[in-house]
Design a protein around this motif. Structure first.
Motif, PDB file in Angstrom:
ATOM      1  N   PRO A 129     -34.706  -5.295 -11.906  1.00 33.11           N
ATOM      2  CA  PRO A 129     -33.390  -4.947 -11.615  1.00 33.11           C
ATOM      3  C   PRO A 129     -32.448  -6.022 -12.441  1.00 33.11           C
ATOM      4  O   PRO A 129     -32.629  -6.834 -12.944  1.00 33.11           O
ATOM      5  CB  PRO A 129     -33.116  -5.139 -10.062  1.00 33.11           C
ATOM      6  CG  PRO A 129     -34.511  -6.161  -9.728  1.00 33.11           C
ATOM      7  CD  PRO A 129     -35.562  -5.855 -10.983  1.00 33.11           C
ATOM      8  N   LEU A 130     -31.083  -5.271 -12.555  1.00 33.96           N
ATOM      9  CA  LEU A 130     -30.044  -6.264 -13.053  1.00 33.96           C
ATOM     10  C   LEU A 130     -29.079  -6.455 -12.060  1.00 33.96           C
ATOM     11  O   LEU A 130     -28.950  -5.679 -11.133  1.00 33.96           O
ATOM     12  CB  LEU A 130     -29.614  -5.236 -14.393  1.00 33.96           C
ATOM     13  CG  LEU A 130     -28.557  -5.820 -15.130  1.00 33.96           C
ATOM     14  CD1 LEU A 130     -28.908  -6.982 -15.936  1.00 33.96           C
ATOM     15  CD2 LEU A 130     -27.798  -4.815 -15.939  1.00 33.96           C
ATOM     16  N   ARG A 182     -23.781  -0.052 -16.914  1.00 36.92           N
ATOM     17  CA  ARG A 182     -25.281  -0.310 -16.716  1.00 36.92           C
ATOM     18  C   ARG A 182     -25.878   0.199 -15.195  1.00 36.92           C
ATOM     19  O   ARG A 182     -26.637  -0.615 -14.502  1.00 36.92           O
ATOM     20  CB  ARG A 182     -26.085  -1.451 -17.124  1.00 36.92           C
ATOM     21  CG  ARG A 182     -25.875  -1.731 -18.650  1.00 36.92           C
ATOM     22  CD  ARG A 182     -26.156  -3.105 -18.984  1.00 36.92           C
ATOM     23  NE  ARG A 182     -27.472  -3.251 -19.193  1.00 36.92           N
ATOM     24  CZ  ARG A 182     -28.268  -4.444 -19.531  1.00 36.92           C
ATOM     25  NH1 ARG A 182     -27.435  -5.509 -19.900  1.00 36.92           N
ATOM     26  NH2 ARG A 182     -29.632  -4.529 -19.185  1.00 36.92           N
ATOM     27  N   ASP A 215     -27.243   2.392 -13.391  1.00 40.58           N
ATOM     28  CA  ASP A 215     -28.573   2.933 -12.869  1.00 40.58           C
ATOM     29  C   ASP A 215     -29.531   1.483 -12.935  1.00 40.58           C
ATOM     30  O   ASP A 215     -30.337   1.606 -12.272  1.00 40.58           O
ATOM     31  CB  ASP A 215     -29.255   3.790 -14.032  1.00 40.58           C
ATOM     32  CG  ASP A 215     -28.446   5.119 -14.052  1.00 40.58           C
ATOM     33  OD1 ASP A 215     -27.913   5.247 -13.108  1.00 40.58           O
ATOM     34  OD2 ASP A 215     -28.533   5.898 -14.980  1.00 40.58           O
ATOM     35  N   GLU A 216     -29.171   0.450 -13.705  1.00 41.69           N
ATOM     36  CA  GLU A 216     -30.181  -0.823 -13.571  1.00 41.69           C
ATOM     37  C   GLU A 216     -29.881  -1.579 -12.389  1.00 41.69           C
ATOM     38  O   GLU A 216     -30.452  -2.600 -12.006  1.00 41.69           O
ATOM     39  CB  GLU A 216     -29.900  -1.307 -14.622  1.00 41.69           C
ATOM     40  CG  GLU A 216     -30.522  -1.016 -16.099  1.00 41.69           C
ATOM     41  CD  GLU A 216     -30.150  -1.570 -17.503  1.00 41.69           C
ATOM     42  OE1 GLU A 216     -31.142  -2.607 -17.693  1.00 41.69           O
ATOM     43  OE2 GLU A 216     -29.327  -1.071 -18.091  1.00 41.69           O
ATOM     44  N   ILE A 217     -28.760  -1.338 -11.987  1.00 36.28           N
ATOM     45  CA  ILE A 217     -27.917  -2.315 -10.849  1.00 36.28           C
ATOM     46  C   ILE A 217     -28.268  -1.792  -9.345  1.00 36.28           C
ATOM     47  O   ILE A 217     -28.582  -2.451  -8.484  1.00 36.28           O
ATOM     48  CB  ILE A 217     -26.318  -2.488 -11.276  1.00 36.28           C
ATOM     49  CG1 ILE A 217     -26.242  -3.332 -12.524  1.00 36.28           C
ATOM     50  CG2 ILE A 217     -26.036  -3.370 -10.095  1.00 36.28           C
ATOM     51  CD1 ILE A 217     -25.037  -3.144 -12.706  1.00 36.28           C
ATOM     52  N   GLU A 228     -31.548  -2.152  -6.441  1.00 36.40           N
ATOM     53  CA  GLU A 228     -32.184  -3.297  -6.188  1.00 36.40           C
ATOM     54  C   GLU A 228     -31.549  -4.420  -6.983  1.00 36.40           C
ATOM     55  O   GLU A 228     -31.969  -5.671  -6.725  1.00 36.40           O
ATOM     56  CB  GLU A 228     -33.614  -3.269  -7.219  1.00 36.40           C
ATOM     57  CG  GLU A 228     -34.516  -2.252  -6.851  1.00 36.40           C
ATOM     58  CD  GLU A 228     -35.749  -2.261  -7.618  1.00 36.40           C
ATOM     59  OE1 GLU A 228     -36.443  -3.316  -8.016  1.00 36.40           O
ATOM     60  OE2 GLU A 228     -36.134  -0.988  -7.893  1.00 36.40           O
ATOM     61  N   GLY A 229     -30.444  -4.448  -7.544  1.00 36.16           N
ATOM     62  CA  GLY A 229     -29.521  -5.213  -7.941  1.00 36.16           C
ATOM     63  C   GLY A 229     -28.774  -6.145  -6.756  1.00 36.16           C
ATOM     64  O   GLY A 229     -28.378  -5.310  -5.862  1.00 36.16           O
ATOM     65  N   TYR A 231     -23.213  -9.633 -16.463  1.00 33.57           N
ATOM     66  CA  TYR A 231     -24.406  -9.214 -15.926  1.00 33.57           C
ATOM     67  C   TYR A 231     -25.341 -10.511 -15.796  1.00 33.57           C
ATOM     68  O   TYR A 231     -25.336 -11.314 -16.479  1.00 33.57           O
ATOM     69  CB  TYR A 231     -25.132  -8.304 -16.946  1.00 33.57           C
ATOM     70  CG  TYR A 231     -24.569  -6.757 -17.042  1.00 33.57           C
ATOM     71  CD1 TYR A 231     -24.568  -5.801 -15.872  1.00 33.57           C
ATOM     72  CD2 TYR A 231     -23.880  -6.341 -18.007  1.00 33.57           C
ATOM     73  CE1 TYR A 231     -23.751  -4.848 -16.047  1.00 33.57           C
ATOM     74  CE2 TYR A 231     -23.129  -5.258 -18.361  1.00 33.57           C
ATOM     75  CZ  TYR A 231     -23.456  -4.297 -17.180  1.00 33.57           C
ATOM     76  OH  TYR A 231     -22.685  -3.215 -17.268  1.00 33.57           O
ATOM     77  N   ALA A 233     -29.534 -11.350 -15.673  1.00 31.93           N
ATOM     78  CA  ALA A 233     -30.941 -10.599 -15.584  1.00 31.93           C
ATOM     79  C   ALA A 233     -31.758 -11.208 -14.557  1.00 31.93           C
ATOM     80  O   ALA A 233     -31.673 -12.316 -14.059  1.00 31.93           O
ATOM     81  CB  ALA A 233     -31.650 -11.145 -16.837  1.00 31.93           C
ATOM     82  N   ASP A 234     -32.580 -10.251 -13.944  1.00 35.22           N
ATOM     83  CA  ASP A 234     -33.680 -10.690 -12.689  1.00 35.22           C
ATOM     84  C   ASP A 234     -34.267 -12.069 -13.029  1.00 35.22           C
ATOM     85  O   ASP A 234     -34.210 -12.843 -12.200  1.00 35.22           O
ATOM     86  CB  ASP A 234     -34.598  -9.676 -12.551  1.00 35.22           C
ATOM     87  CG  ASP A 234     -34.969  -9.837 -11.025  1.00 35.22           C
ATOM     88  OD1 ASP A 234     -34.208  -9.701 -10.187  1.00 35.22           O
ATOM     89  OD2 ASP A 234     -36.041  -9.678 -10.929  1.00 35.22           O
TER      90      ASP A 234
END
Length: 145
Positions: A2-3, A48, A50-52, A55-56, A111, A113-114
């Motif tokens: 996740p982001l 971004r 879809d990355e967040i 789970e973000g 942003y 990063a995990d």
């Protein structure tokens, strides 16, 4: 992986201030008969998404330190009455304190990063979870946390 997003929590002096604001917003939604969801409006739409989403989390910077997070459940782009594109960040209305970490001021959001996120303060955090927020903040500022 996740982001996450990082954002300044303007006007809040503490995690409890943020928590009170969320509770007030939930009470208002109940009074108005609207679905109980917390949103935060921002000017730009993250690229971004879809990355967040799912789970973000949105990590809040309070008084110069990353202090808490809320899980991001949805990002809703919209155009306001003046024709300006904006978006609602839909947040789970649960504030999770994290290990405080200094953070310089910035505009908008960043942003995260995990692998770079601070750890949650929970029951497994030992004495850190029982420590008052102001003391955690001072110890982090001194580089002792």
């Amino acid at each position: 992986m996740p982001l996450h997003m990082l954002k300044l929590c303007v006007g809040a002096e503490s995690i409890s201030d943020l928590d009170e604001w969320v509770e007030e917003q939930m009470a208002l939604m109940r009074r108005l008969g609207r679905p109980e969801e917390q949103t935060h409006t921002t000017r730009m739409v993250p690229k971004r998404v879809d990355e967040i989403v799912g789970e973000g989390s949105l990590y809040w910077v309070i008084k110069g330190q990353i202090s808490a997070r809320q899980r991001l459940t949805e990002i809703r782009p919209f155009t306001d009455a003046d024709g300006i594109g904006r978006c609602h960040l839909v947040l789970e209305p649960v504030i999770v304190p994290v290990e405080p970490r200094p953070c310089r001021p910035f505009q908008g959001w960043r942003y995260l990063a995990d692998k770079d996120k601070p750890r949650d303060i929970d029951g497994r955090s030992g004495d850190l979870g029982a420590m008052p927020e102001e003391l955690r903040r001072e110890l982090a500022a001194l580089g002792l946390l």
